[in-house]
Design a protein around this motif. Structure first.
Motif, short mmCIF file in Angstrom:
data_model
loop_
_atom_site.label_atom_id
_atom_site.label_comp_id
_atom_site.label_asym_id
_atom_site.label_seq_id
_atom_site.Cartn_x
_atom_site.Cartn_y
_atom_site.Cartn_z
N THR A 83 0.84 -1.18 0.00
CA THR A 83 0.00 0.00 0.00
C THR A 83 0.89 1.25 0.00
OG1 THR A 83 -1.55 -1.21 1.39
CG2 THR A 83 -1.88 1.15 1.23
N GLU A 84 0.42 2.31 -0.64
CA GLU A 84 1.16 3.57 -0.58
C GLU A 84 1.09 4.10 0.84
OE1 GLU A 84 0.12 6.37 -3.57
OE2 GLU A 84 0.21 4.87 -5.16
N VAL A 85 2.13 4.79 1.25
CA VAL A 85 2.29 5.17 2.65
C VAL A 85 1.15 6.06 3.15
CG1 VAL A 85 3.80 7.16 2.28
CG2 VAL A 85 3.95 5.87 4.39
N THR A 86 0.71 7.03 2.35
CA THR A 86 -0.34 7.93 2.84
C THR A 86 -1.66 7.19 3.06
OG1 THR A 86 -0.78 8.62 0.57
CG2 THR A 86 0.67 10.03 1.89
N THR A 87 -1.98 6.29 2.18
CA THR A 87 -3.20 5.48 2.33
C THR A 87 -3.12 4.64 3.59
OG1 THR A 87 -3.40 5.37 -0.08
CG2 THR A 87 -4.67 3.77 1.20
N TRP A 88 -1.97 4.03 3.82
CA TRP A 88 -1.79 3.18 5.00
C TRP A 88 -1.84 3.99 6.28
CZ3 TRP A 88 2.25 2.71 8.62
CH2 TRP A 88 2.16 1.58 9.44
N LEU A 89 -1.19 5.14 6.30
CA LEU A 89 -1.20 5.99 7.49
C LEU A 89 -2.62 6.43 7.83
CD1 LEU A 89 1.94 8.20 6.77
CD2 LEU A 89 1.69 6.56 8.65
N ARG A 90 -3.40 6.77 6.84
CA ARG A 90 -4.80 7.16 7.08
C ARG A 90 -5.61 6.00 7.63
NH1 ARG A 90 -5.12 10.19 1.39
NH2 ARG A 90 -3.90 12.01 2.00
N ARG A 91 -5.41 4.82 7.05
CA ARG A 91 -6.15 3.64 7.51
C ARG A 91 -5.82 3.30 8.96
NH1 ARG A 91 -4.37 -0.74 4.25
NH2 ARG A 91 -3.18 -1.52 5.99
N LYS A 92 -4.55 3.47 9.32
CA LYS A 92 -4.12 3.17 10.69
C LYS A 92 -4.37 4.33 11.66
CE LYS A 92 -1.94 -0.58 11.17
NZ LYS A 92 -2.52 -1.71 11.83
N ARG A 93 -4.85 5.44 11.13
CA ARG A 93 -5.11 6.66 11.91
C ARG A 93 -3.84 7.18 12.60
NH1 ARG A 93 -10.31 3.99 12.64
NH2 ARG A 93 -11.87 5.34 11.69
#
Length: 113
Positions: A83-93
């Motif tokens: 996953t791209e980092v920004t998408t993952w960071l958002r998903r993990k809050r």
């Protein structure tokens, strides 16, 4: 649990992707990255055995460069997967802005060193 043939197929696919791009991250740069971050770039864990994690995954056109790699603990690296980092960071809050600012500072400091 994946079968051995599936695992082997994925391993061969990864080898082809890795051979298809030029990686220019040196061992010295990797050591400096680990020292600069002081642990996992995402969760801050200082567990031994940090892994190289690409912000833009190799499967999506990324490569091992100073600007694209951060140290990650095994848990974060496995969770992020391709996953791209920004998408993952958002998903993990997780704090996306703080991470991106820190990543830019570290990359800039190491590039000028």
């Amino acid at each position: 649990m994946p079968s051995r043939t599936r695992t082997a197929r994925y391993a061969r696919r990864r080898q082809r992707r890795m051979a298809g791009v030029a990686h220019d991250l040196t061992a010295g740069q990797w050591a400096a990255l680990v020292e600069s971050w002081g642990g996992c770039a995402y969760c801050g864990s200082t567990a031994p055995g940090l892994q190289k994690d690409c912000l833009l995954p190799i499967s999506r056109g990324g490569r091992y460069t100073l600007a694209n790699v951060v140290p990650a603990c095994r848990s974060c690296n496995a969770s992020k997967c391709n996953t791209e980092v920004t998408t993952w960071l958002r998903r993990k809050r997780l704090d996306e802005r703080a991470f991106l600012v820190r990543q830019a500072e570290v990359a800039r400091a190491l590039a000028s060193a």
